[in-house]
Design an enzyme around this catalytic site. Sequence first.
Site, PDB file in Angstrom:
ATOM      1  N   ARG A  29      -7.758  -1.190   4.708  1.00 43.54           N
ATOM      2  CA  ARG A  29      -6.434  -0.612   4.499  1.00 43.54           C
ATOM      3  C   ARG A  29      -6.319  -0.053   3.087  1.00 43.54           C
ATOM      4  NH1 ARG A  29      -1.661  -4.517   6.746  1.00 43.54           N
ATOM      5  NH2 ARG A  29      -0.749  -3.895   4.769  1.00 43.54           N
ATOM      6  N   ARG A  40      11.701  -9.260   4.939  1.00 37.18           N
ATOM      7  CA  ARG A  40      10.903  -9.545   3.753  1.00 37.18           C
ATOM      8  C   ARG A  40      11.803  -9.862   2.561  1.00 37.18           C
ATOM      9  NH1 ARG A  40       6.032  -6.665   5.416  1.00 37.18           N
ATOM     10  NH2 ARG A  40       4.366  -6.771   3.922  1.00 37.18           N
ATOM     11  N   ARG A  54       1.582  -7.058  -4.072  1.00 39.83           N
ATOM     12  CA  ARG A  54       2.215  -7.524  -2.836  1.00 39.83           C
ATOM     13  C   ARG A  54       2.418  -9.040  -2.866  1.00 39.83           C
ATOM     14  NH1 ARG A  54      -2.193  -5.226   0.292  1.00 39.83           N
ATOM     15  NH2 ARG A  54      -1.455  -6.070   2.245  1.00 39.83           N
ATOM     16  N   ARG A  67     -10.716  -7.962   4.945  1.00 37.41           N
ATOM     17  CA  ARG A  67      -9.960  -7.456   6.103  1.00 37.41           C
ATOM     18  C   ARG A  67     -10.281  -5.989   6.415  1.00 37.41           C
ATOM     19  NH1 ARG A  67      -3.543  -8.114   6.484  1.00 37.41           N
ATOM     20  NH2 ARG A  67      -3.362  -6.628   4.782  1.00 37.41           N
ATOM     21  N   LYS A 118      -0.708 -13.222   9.923  1.00 39.38           N
ATOM     22  CA  LYS A 118       0.508 -12.865  10.692  1.00 39.38           C
ATOM     23  C   LYS A 118       0.203 -11.870  11.808  1.00 39.38           C
ATOM     24  CE  LYS A 118       3.236 -11.136   7.516  1.00 39.38           C
ATOM     25  NZ  LYS A 118       2.563 -11.360   6.246  1.00 39.38           N
TER      26      LYS A 118
HETATM   27  P1  AMP Z   1       2.449  -5.006   6.206  1.00 41.53           P
HETATM   28  O1  AMP Z   1       1.525  -4.334   7.163  1.00 41.53           O
HETATM   29  O2  AMP Z   1       3.472  -5.882   6.867  1.00 41.53           O
HETATM   30  O3  AMP Z   1       1.716  -5.717   5.090  1.00 41.53           O
HETATM   31  O4  AMP Z   1       3.290  -3.834   5.503  1.00 41.53           O
HETATM   32  C1  AMP Z   1       2.664  -2.814   4.759  1.00 41.53           C
HETATM   33  C2  AMP Z   1       3.624  -2.216   3.746  1.00 41.53           C
HETATM   34  O5  AMP Z   1       4.746  -1.635   4.421  1.00 41.53           O
HETATM   35  C3  AMP Z   1       4.239  -3.205   2.777  1.00 41.53           C
HETATM   36  O6  AMP Z   1       3.402  -3.500   1.664  1.00 41.53           O
HETATM   37  C4  AMP Z   1       5.504  -2.460   2.356  1.00 41.53           C
HETATM   38  O7  AMP Z   1       5.192  -1.382   1.477  1.00 41.53           O
HETATM   39  C5  AMP Z   1       5.941  -1.835   3.672  1.00 41.53           C
HETATM   40  N1  AMP Z   1       6.819  -2.744   4.441  1.00 41.53           N
HETATM   41  C6  AMP Z   1       6.546  -3.296   5.666  1.00 41.53           C
HETATM   42  N2  AMP Z   1       7.562  -4.073   6.080  1.00 41.53           N
HETATM   43  C7  AMP Z   1       8.498  -4.029   5.104  1.00 41.53           C
HETATM   44  C8  AMP Z   1       9.779  -4.635   4.928  1.00 41.53           C
HETATM   45  N3  AMP Z   1      10.289  -5.469   5.857  1.00 41.53           N
HETATM   46  N4  AMP Z   1      10.465  -4.368   3.784  1.00 41.53           N
HETATM   47  C9  AMP Z   1       9.972  -3.535   2.856  1.00 41.53           C
HETATM   48  N5  AMP Z   1       8.767  -2.927   2.942  1.00 41.53           N
HETATM   49  C10 AMP Z   1       8.029  -3.157   4.052  1.00 41.53           C
END
Ligand code: AMP
Length: 226
Positions: free
Chosen positions: A162, A93, A173, A130, A17
């Site tokens: 990360r 999400r 996740r 990653r 993504k």
């Molecule tokens: P990502 O980089 O999109 O994988 O986001 C990293 C982390 O941020 C996720 O595992 C969640 O803890 C939090 N997060 C990001 N976007 C959302 C969302 N739309 N709703 C809830 N938590 C989020």
Amino acid sequence: MVPGARLVVLGKQGAGKGTQCVRLSHHYVVPHVSTGDMLRAAVKQGTAVGQKAKDQMDRGELLGDDLIMEMISERLGESDVRARGFVLDGCPRTVAQAERLATILAPFELDLAIDIEVHTSQVLRRLAARRVCIDCGANYSLSAPPRVNWTCDVCSGEVVQREDDTEEAISRRLELYERQTAPLIEWYRARHQLETVPGTGSPDAVTRRMVKVIEERRDQKGGRLT
Ligand code: AMP
């Protein structure tokens, strides 16, 4: 002039993504709006939101809908987004977030939600490999590292794994993705706003597939997306 677009990109963690959203944002000249990047920046700056978010993010938990939607509503109200649209990465999400997003965007609609389909065994391999830039969030991997010594090609920041790419957080996740986020695919399909593309092959091949479905949608709408 390149017409703007209002796009949501869906897909499991590790589906690509982030990489594809950056490419689409360049292609359509629209801001890349990533809730994960915004939250990581808040953590780094030590803001109140960042302090609240860090622990949950490290464990792979989802943050509350209210916090996320307040943050995103503010961002989507900014002039660059209002002028051209956006590529939304990591939000919605949950179905509740998708409903609130539709309300925030009204009277406009989303042009398209694109789901990047990748098998779980492949995302597990990708997530383990990653690496990301701690400053600008650019994505790399063990097989496609930055040119010089884990220093970001874009901004010269340090490129690291990360903190939520641990085995435990990854499995949490993915579990939350299946339970909370996967239902969005049907939600958008029912609204005729969904296209799916296979996430396999090179990043270029995936971008081509995404641009193709977006252009087809544009043609159906008489040449305009927004
Ligand atoms: P990502 O980089 O999109 O994988 O986001 C990293 C982390 O941020 C996720 O595992 C969640 O803890 C939090 N997060 C990001 N976007 C959302 C969302 N739309 N709703 C809830 N938590 C989020």
